[in-house]
Scaffold this active site. Structure first.
Site, mmCIF file in Angstrom:
data_model
loop_
_atom_site.group_PDB
_atom_site.id
_atom_site.type_symbol
_atom_site.label_atom_id
_atom_site.label_comp_id
_atom_site.label_asym_id
_atom_site.label_seq_id
_atom_site.Cartn_x
_atom_site.Cartn_y
_atom_site.Cartn_z
ATOM 1 C CB CYS A 184 20.430 44.448 -81.631
ATOM 2 S SG CYS A 184 20.921 44.248 -79.906
ATOM 3 C CG ASN A 241 25.748 44.544 -77.311
ATOM 4 O OD1 ASN A 241 26.792 44.685 -76.688
ATOM 5 N ND2 ASN A 241 25.547 43.495 -78.083
ATOM 6 C CB CYS A 282 17.504 41.330 -76.679
ATOM 7 S SG CYS A 282 16.696 41.895 -75.175
ATOM 8 N NE ARG A 283 16.687 43.323 -81.546
ATOM 9 C CZ ARG A 283 16.305 44.417 -82.185
ATOM 10 N NH1 ARG A 283 15.690 44.327 -83.348
ATOM 11 N NH2 ARG A 283 16.558 45.618 -81.672
ATOM 12 C CB SER A 284 23.624 42.131 -81.255
ATOM 13 O OG SER A 284 23.667 42.919 -80.099
ATOM 14 C CG ASP A 304 13.994 45.254 -78.984
ATOM 15 O OD1 ASP A 304 14.161 44.319 -78.162
ATOM 16 O OD2 ASP A 304 14.393 46.410 -78.786
#
Length: 157
Positions: A11, A14, A16-18, A126
């Site tokens: 993401c 690095n 939140c999402r990934s 995001d």
């Protein structure tokens, strides 16, 4: 593509999402008893949060759903394109960056939404600038997509 054993999620920062996708996929594979032999990691396209823990809102959201995120932010490199079999971005912007880093290397690059049983392969948004409901929505999207990705990985190996 053959046997996929090394998966990298990417993401922006690095945090939140990934790292969520990394933790959720680990959890999904463990639930299936098929986590042995996989290397799963995550990274970001920017260096703004190097070494930081994942966003506390993301960690709390994941913890409420039984998933523990234990990751420190790092930046994706061209070397990652040699090390991993599958690199999974969260949105089209990430895919462009990853394809540029790959520069002809034999790595498969996909968008996480492709695994969510949605033909449109939506971006995973995001949640950073929104409220907790955005983190909940992102968890749901990542959870669905990682379930489908775990099934795909089992078929690939």
């Amino acid at each position: 593509m053959g046997s996929v054993r090394r998966v990298l999620f990417v993401c922006t920062g690095n945090i939140c999402r990934s790292p969520l996708a990394e933790a959720v996929l680990r959890s999904k594979l463990a639930e299936r008893g098929s986590d042995d032999g996989y290397e799963i990691d995550s990274a970001g396209t920017v260096a703004d949060h190097l070494g930081e823990q994942s966003d506390r809102r993301m960690r709390r959201t994941a913890a409420r759903r039984g998933v523990r995120i234990d990751h420190r932010a790092r930046r994706v490199t061209s070397r990652d394109m040699e090390r991993f079999d599958l690199v999974v971005g969260m949105d089209d912007r990430h895919l462009r960056t990853l394809r540029s880093l790959a520069a002809g290397k034999p790595v498969e690059i996909r968008k996480l939404g492709e695994f969510g049983n949605d033909e449109r392969a939506p971006d995973v948004p995001d949640p950073w600038y929104g409220g907790i409901e955005g983190f909940e929505r992102v968890f749901d999207m990542v959870d669905r997509s990682c379930e489908a990705l775990a099934e795909w990985l089992e078929q690939e190996t």
